[in-house]
Scaffold this active site. Structure first.
Site, PDB file in Angstrom:
ATOM      1  CB  ALA A 114       1.615   0.417   6.757  1.00 45.64           C
ATOM      2  NE  ARG A 154       3.984   6.612   1.703  1.00 49.79           N
ATOM      3  CZ  ARG A 154       4.226   5.385   2.121  1.00 49.79           C
ATOM      4  NH1 ARG A 154       4.701   4.483   1.279  1.00 49.79           N
ATOM      5  NH2 ARG A 154       4.022   5.050   3.362  1.00 49.79           N
ATOM      6  N   PRO A 199       0.794  -1.225   0.000  1.00 48.37           N
ATOM      7  CG  PRO A 199      -0.146  -1.122   2.110  1.00 48.37           C
ATOM      8  CD  PRO A 199       0.532  -2.062   1.173  1.00 48.37           C
ATOM      9  CG  ASN A 200      -0.224   4.359   1.356  1.00 46.55           C
ATOM     10  OD1 ASN A 200      -1.189   4.925   0.845  1.00 46.55           O
ATOM     11  ND2 ASN A 200      -0.268   3.809   2.561  1.00 46.55           N
ATOM     12  CD  GLU A 235      10.256  -7.487   5.932  1.00 48.61           C
ATOM     13  OE1 GLU A 235      10.441  -8.597   6.492  1.00 48.61           O
ATOM     14  OE2 GLU A 235       9.975  -6.460   6.563  1.00 48.61           O
ATOM     15  CG  ASN A 244       8.158  -2.074   0.447  1.00 42.58           C
ATOM     16  OD1 ASN A 244       7.651  -2.178   1.575  1.00 42.58           O
ATOM     17  ND2 ASN A 244       8.717  -0.951   0.018  1.00 42.58           N
ATOM     18  CG  HIS A 299      11.039  -2.306   4.547  1.00 40.48           C
ATOM     19  ND1 HIS A 299       9.673  -2.207   4.484  1.00 40.48           N
ATOM     20  CD2 HIS A 299      11.309  -3.463   5.184  1.00 40.48           C
ATOM     21  CE1 HIS A 299       9.134  -3.259   5.064  1.00 40.48           C
ATOM     22  NE2 HIS A 299      10.104  -4.043   5.498  1.00 40.48           N
ATOM     23  NE  ARG A 313      10.340   6.102   8.504  1.00 39.97           N
ATOM     24  CZ  ARG A 313       9.344   5.916   7.653  1.00 39.97           C
ATOM     25  NH1 ARG A 313       9.371   4.893   6.815  1.00 39.97           N
ATOM     26  NH2 ARG A 313       8.328   6.752   7.625  1.00 39.97           N
ATOM     27  CE1 TYR A 338       8.908   5.033   3.074  1.00 39.33           C
ATOM     28  CE2 TYR A 338       7.380   6.887   2.973  1.00 39.33           C
ATOM     29  CZ  TYR A 338       7.829   5.743   3.593  1.00 39.33           C
ATOM     30  OH  TYR A 338       7.221   5.287   4.736  1.00 39.33           O
TER      31      TYR A 338
HETATM   32  C1  DQA Z   1       8.124   1.027   3.890  1.00 47.30           C
HETATM   33  C2  DQA Z   1       8.240   1.243   5.398  1.00 47.30           C
HETATM   34  C3  DQA Z   1       6.878   1.089   6.065  1.00 47.30           C
HETATM   35  O1  DQA Z   1       6.991   1.305   7.464  1.00 47.30           O
HETATM   36  C4  DQA Z   1       5.895   2.086   5.505  1.00 47.30           C
HETATM   37  O2  DQA Z   1       4.624   1.906   6.075  1.00 47.30           O
HETATM   38  C5  DQA Z   1       5.834   2.037   4.013  1.00 47.30           C
HETATM   39  C6  DQA Z   1       7.076   1.932   3.262  1.00 47.30           C
HETATM   40  C7  DQA Z   1       9.459   1.316   3.157  1.00 47.30           C
HETATM   41  O3  DQA Z   1       9.607   0.870   2.024  1.00 47.30           O
HETATM   42  O4  DQA Z   1      10.345   1.986   3.705  1.00 47.30           O
HETATM   43  O5  DQA Z   1       4.757   2.153   3.413  1.00 47.30           O
HETATM   44  O6  DQA Z   1       7.780  -0.323   3.641  1.00 47.30           O
END
Ligand code: DQA
Length: 147
Positions: A78, A19, A11-12, A99, A75, A101, A108, A24
């Protein structure tokens, strides 16, 4: 035979570029996918990419990877921090997963320090911006080649 990898963006991540660029980076999701495709072509990896903002759609993509993919790069956004359902899906299909990120989640907020996904993955790569994805893809390729 080439290695087949499904890359899943949670998501996102469709909003990358807009964003929180200070967290990011300013690269878009499509640019990340292009860099992944370039790496895949160089290494002889067959790549598919998928993004969804919905937990169930991500779970179904994991299920549908069975029979095609040799492994996953994910990835979970959240969902990393609380989706037992995505964790169970990875465990259920038994595909090796890495995994990734963009940000260094350990540096963080406290709620980002826990990943419920990590225990069912080969490992986690975090904090290197878009490079995390390429490093994750390469880690998976090397691991699959040795098996
Ligand atoms: C994320 C880190 C997560 O905590 C966050 O909610 C994201 C992006 C990252 O790629 O750094 O949506 O997965």
């Amino acid at each position: 035979m080439s290695v087949k990898v499904l890359v899943i963006h949670g998501p996102n991540l469709n909003l990358l570029g807009l964003r929180e660029p200070e967290v990011y980076g300013s690269i878009t999701l499509e640019e990340i996918n292009q860099r992944l495709r370039a790496h895949a072509a160089d290494k002889g990896i067959e790549l598919r990419t998928f993004q969804s903002n919905h937990e169930g759609a991500i779970i179904e993509a994991i299920h549908q990877a069975v029979g095609w993919a040799d492994g996953l790069v994910i990835n979970p956004g959240a969902y990393t921090h609380y989706s037992y359902a995505i964790r169970d899906a990875i465990a259920a299909v038994g595909l090796p997963a890495v995994e990734v990120h963009l940000s260094n989640v350990q540096a963080r907020e406290d709620f980002r320090h826990l990943s419920v996904i990590s225990p069912v993955c080969l490992g986690q790569i975090a904090g290197f911006g878009w490079h995390s994805y390429v490093l994750g893809l390469e880690a998976l390729r090397v691991k699959l080649a040795k098996n």
